[in-house]
Structure formats: structure tokens, C-alpha cells
Design a protein around this motif. Structure first.
Motif, PDB file in Angstrom:
ATOM      1  N   VAL A 122       0.784  -1.392   0.016  1.00 54.93           N
ATOM      2  CA  VAL A 122      -0.130   0.062   0.097  1.00 54.93           C
ATOM      3  C   VAL A 122       0.743   1.403   0.220  1.00 54.93           C
ATOM      4  O   VAL A 122       2.103   1.141   0.852  1.00 54.93           O
ATOM      5  N   ILE A 123       0.907   1.798  -0.593  1.00 60.97           N
ATOM      6  CA  ILE A 123       1.853   2.962  -1.382  1.00 60.97           C
ATOM      7  C   ILE A 123       0.301   3.944  -1.517  1.00 60.97           C
ATOM      8  O   ILE A 123      -0.545   4.948  -1.711  1.00 60.97           O
ATOM      9  N   GLU A 124       0.657   5.069  -0.256  1.00 60.15           N
ATOM     10  CA  GLU A 124       0.338   6.187   0.192  1.00 60.15           C
ATOM     11  C   GLU A 124       1.094   7.408  -0.831  1.00 60.15           C
ATOM     12  O   GLU A 124       2.290   7.878  -0.070  1.00 60.15           O
ATOM     13  N   THR A 176      -5.855   2.292  -7.962  1.00 55.28           N
ATOM     14  CA  THR A 176      -6.094   3.169  -6.885  1.00 55.28           C
ATOM     15  C   THR A 176      -7.285   3.414  -5.715  1.00 55.28           C
ATOM     16  O   THR A 176      -7.896   2.940  -5.777  1.00 55.28           O
ATOM     17  N   GLN A 205      -5.801   8.216  -1.958  1.00 55.09           N
ATOM     18  CA  GLN A 205      -4.671   8.821  -2.286  1.00 55.09           C
ATOM     19  C   GLN A 205      -3.660   8.094  -1.837  1.00 55.09           C
ATOM     20  O   GLN A 205      -3.016   8.129  -2.169  1.00 55.09           O
ATOM     21  N   SER A 206      -4.505   6.279  -2.519  1.00 58.95           N
ATOM     22  CA  SER A 206      -3.640   5.936  -2.162  1.00 58.95           C
ATOM     23  C   SER A 206      -3.369   4.477  -3.445  1.00 58.95           C
ATOM     24  O   SER A 206      -4.565   4.429  -3.935  1.00 58.95           O
ATOM     25  N   GLU A 238      -2.819   0.463  -4.104  1.00 57.74           N
ATOM     26  CA  GLU A 238      -3.191  -0.859  -3.544  1.00 57.74           C
ATOM     27  C   GLU A 238      -2.554  -2.195  -4.716  1.00 57.74           C
ATOM     28  O   GLU A 238      -3.072  -2.101  -5.343  1.00 57.74           O
ATOM     29  N   VAL A 273       5.866  10.244  -2.470  1.00 51.81           N
ATOM     30  CA  VAL A 273       5.556   9.227  -1.727  1.00 51.81           C
ATOM     31  C   VAL A 273       5.523   9.752   0.037  1.00 51.81           C
ATOM     32  O   VAL A 273       6.037   9.847   0.397  1.00 51.81           O
ATOM     33  N   ASN A 309       4.181   6.899   2.326  1.00 48.71           N
ATOM     34  CA  ASN A 309       4.439   6.183   2.797  1.00 48.71           C
ATOM     35  C   ASN A 309       4.006   4.985   2.570  1.00 48.71           C
ATOM     36  O   ASN A 309       3.554   4.376   1.373  1.00 48.71           O
ATOM     37  N   ILE A 310       5.098   3.560   2.422  1.00 45.14           N
ATOM     38  CA  ILE A 310       4.562   2.532   2.372  1.00 45.14           C
ATOM     39  C   ILE A 310       3.871   1.479   3.345  1.00 45.14           C
ATOM     40  O   ILE A 310       5.396   1.372   4.183  1.00 45.14           O
TER      41      ILE A 310
END
Ligand code: ADP
Ligand code: MG
Length: 309
Positions: free
Chosen positions: A230-232, A255, A258-259, A261, A285, A287-288
Motif C-alpha cells: 500500500v503506497i500513500e 488506486t 490517495q493511496s 494498492e 510518496v 508512506n509504504i
């Protein structure tokens, strides 16, 4: 250190343990993970020589337990599922009783009893009687009774059931500590978090069968569950999504607000490629997170049921 070969145990028409083979090596914290009635306590009773198998062989420290029951018992420290203490005897006397049974005498006996109570965080309760203790304190006293003779192998059967979080943490820390001091540990639980937290290897047991054995990483690989990245970040765009989807190991990507997956069987392998794509597309980026399948998922996948009903 501990070796079981095709061990079978019946109680009447119930097969409590069904053809179990297992090796536990010196220095391990081996966990039996399984729901109530799975056969954990039966496995332990067999290893300790408290009940006899209907079939199969068990050896501890190279000794066949059929012919060396006493020698095997001396090497073991058992913390049984049901707390076994003399309710009206002071904590000190309880530990002393079990330490004497294990053969300690004289000055060494005193030293080890004191050491065990200290270890269990009960040094200031040596004169107290278990009758007035909390569940957690009784459990810790039971552990002190099992370890005073410094056994090579310590076996704990669901030692954290029904106790306060503080005692629970104390017990889990004790397990690590005893292991560092050189004891091999066998630990049973139906809490997958505990097994994940402290065990070097885990045997998943259900309906008397050992359905899988391995490190938690090895067990996770047994199930075909995908890992999720999960990338925010800001400025996640369509081009970026399409490029990620085109990567070889990506099963799916979408998506969500805002993240982003990403489902993949191998997060670590493709993380670098994903970061590269994000950078190229000027995504900022924030948060991951890597979400791996847990032992609950593994259990469900192997047995078709949940660990806790
Ligand atoms: P666990 O410790 O994983 O909860 P147990 O080893 O206590 O499981 O029990 C395994 C199975 O054997 C269960 O079906 C249980 O009812 C049965 N069982 C265990 N001990 C006895 C006994 N002394 N007499 C009859 N059945 C037993
Ligand atoms: Mg049990």
C-alpha cells in the motif's frame, strides 16, 4: 533434541494424535499452534512420558523415553496447562518441593529456588500463599516451579490463557530469556500472535494431525495468498498505475483515494521497480506499507477453518 516418529495416541474412539513425526533441535523455541482439542496437550504429555503412545517412537536428548523415563524427566521442566500448586503452601515451599523432586538439595537448592522466584518476578512474594495470588502470579509461580532445576528443555502448555496483559508480557519475555540462557523450549498456544512473536519454528496442529511445520516465513509461503503493498502519496496518476500493472509480478493494482494498492506474490522483488516508476512519474510518496498474510490465513487455508471459533 526431541524426536517423534509416527506417533499415534487414541483415547477410546478419539484419535488425539494421528501419526505425528517431528524433530525439534537444540536451542529452538518450537510452537504448537492449534485450536482447542487439536492435540497440543496430548503431544506434550507424550513427550514428557506422562502418557504412552499407542504407536510410534519418541526420544528426548537421544534417549528413548520407553527405556529412560527418569533420565528424560530430569532434563525436562513442564509448565502444565492446568496450574498445579499447593494453594496453602508459601510460594517458596512450592518451588522448593518441585526442585527437590528434580534432585536438588542443600545450598544449591536454596540458591536455585531463590533464583527461580526472582526470575518469575515473585522474589517479594516468597512467603505469600498462592491462594491469594492473581491468575498471572500463579502462572508465574508455576513457571518458577518448572525451571528451578535449570532443565535443558522447558515445555509450556498455553501459559498465557486467562491472565492479565502484564503477566502475559512477563511470561513471553521469560520464554525468550530462558531460551537465551540455553534451554530448548516447546510452547503451545492457540494465539497466532504469540506463535509469530516468540517461536523460531511452528507446527500447525488440527484434529490430531500436524498439518504443517516451518518458520512463519516458510508457512506463509505454503498459502497462495498475495502480499499487498500500500503506497500513500500525492499525484498518483493513471499512467503510473498502468506502468505498475505492466510489471511482471503484479497481480493487480488499483488506486483507493490517495493511496495505491498493489497485489503481488513477491513484494520485496518488485518494490524497487515500483519506486522507480513512482519517481519517474513525480509521485510524492508519503508512506509504504507491506501487508503479508498472517498465520490465521495460513491456518484457514490449510484446514478450512478458523483458529478461533
Ligand atoms: P489441546 O491441548 O490442543 O486442546 P488435547 O490434547 O487436550 O487438545 O485433546 C485432543 C483430543 O483428545 C480432544 O478431542 C480431547 O477431547 C481428547 N482427550 C484429551 N485427553 C483425553 C483424555 N484423558 N481422555 C479422553 N479424551 C481425551
Ligand atoms: Mg491443551
Amino acid at each position: 533434541m526431541i524426536r517423534l516418529r509416527q506417533v499415534l495416541k487414541r483415547y477410546g474412539s478419539t484419535i488425539a494424535l494421528d501419526n505425528i513425526s517431528l524433530d525439534v533441535s537444540t536451542g529452538e523455541i518450537f510452537g504448537f499452534l492449534g485450536p482447542n482439542g487439536a492435540g497440543k496437550s496430548t503431544a506434550i504429555s507424550l513427550i514428557c512420558g506422562l502418557v504412552k503412545p499407542d504407536q510410534g517412537e519418541i526420544s528426548v536428548d537421544g534417549l528413548d523415553i520407553r527405556h529412560n523415563a527418569l533420565e528424560v524427566k530430569r532434563r525436562l521442566g513442564l509448565v502444565p496447562q492446568e496450574i498445579a500448586l499447593f494453594d496453602n503452601l508459601p510460594a517458596w515451599d512450592n518451588v522448593e518441593f518441585f526442585a527437590k523432586l528434580a534432585g536438588l538439595r542443600g545450598a544449591l537448592l536454596k540458591e536455585r529456588v531463590s533464583e527461580a522466584l526472582e526470575f518469575a518476578g515473585l522474589a517479594d512474594k516468597a512467603k505469600g500463599v498462592p491462594k491469594g495470588f492473581s491468575g498471572g502470579m500463579k502462572r508465574r509461580l508455576n513457571i518458577a516451579c518448572a525451571i528451578a532445576h535449570r532443565p535443558k528443555i522447558i515445555i509450556m502448555d498455553e501459559p498465557t490463557v486467562g491472565i492479565d496483559p502484564q503477566s502475559r508480557n512477563h511470561i513471553l519475555e521469560s520464554v525468550r530469556q530462558l531460551n537465551k540462557l540455553g534451554s530448548t523450549i516447546i510452547y503451545t498456544t492457540h494465539y497466532m500472535e504469540e506463535a509469530e512473536e516468540i517461536c523460531s519454528r511452528i507446527g500447525i496442529i488440527d484434529h490430531g494431525r500436524l498439518v504443517a511445520t516451518g518458520t512463519k516465513e516458510e508457512l506463509r509461503l505454503l498459502v497462495n495468498e498475495e502480499e499487498k503493498i500500500v503506497i500513500e502519496g500525492t499525484d498518483l496518476n493513471f499512467t503510473c498505475l498502468e506502468q505498475i500493472k505492466a510489471l511482471g509480478l503484479v497481480k493487480d493494482a488499483r488506486t483507493k483515494g490517495q493511496s495505491l494498492e498493489i497485489l503481488t506474490p513477491h513484494a520485496q522483488t518488485i518494490l524497487q521497480d515500483i519506486l522507480f516508476i513512482l519517481q519517474r512519474n513525480l509521485v510524492k510518496v508519503r508512506n509504504i506499507t507491506l501487508v503479508e498474510p498472517d498465520l490465521e490465513t495460513v491456518f484457514l487455508s490449510l484446514t478450512g477453518r478458523k483458529l478461533r471459533d
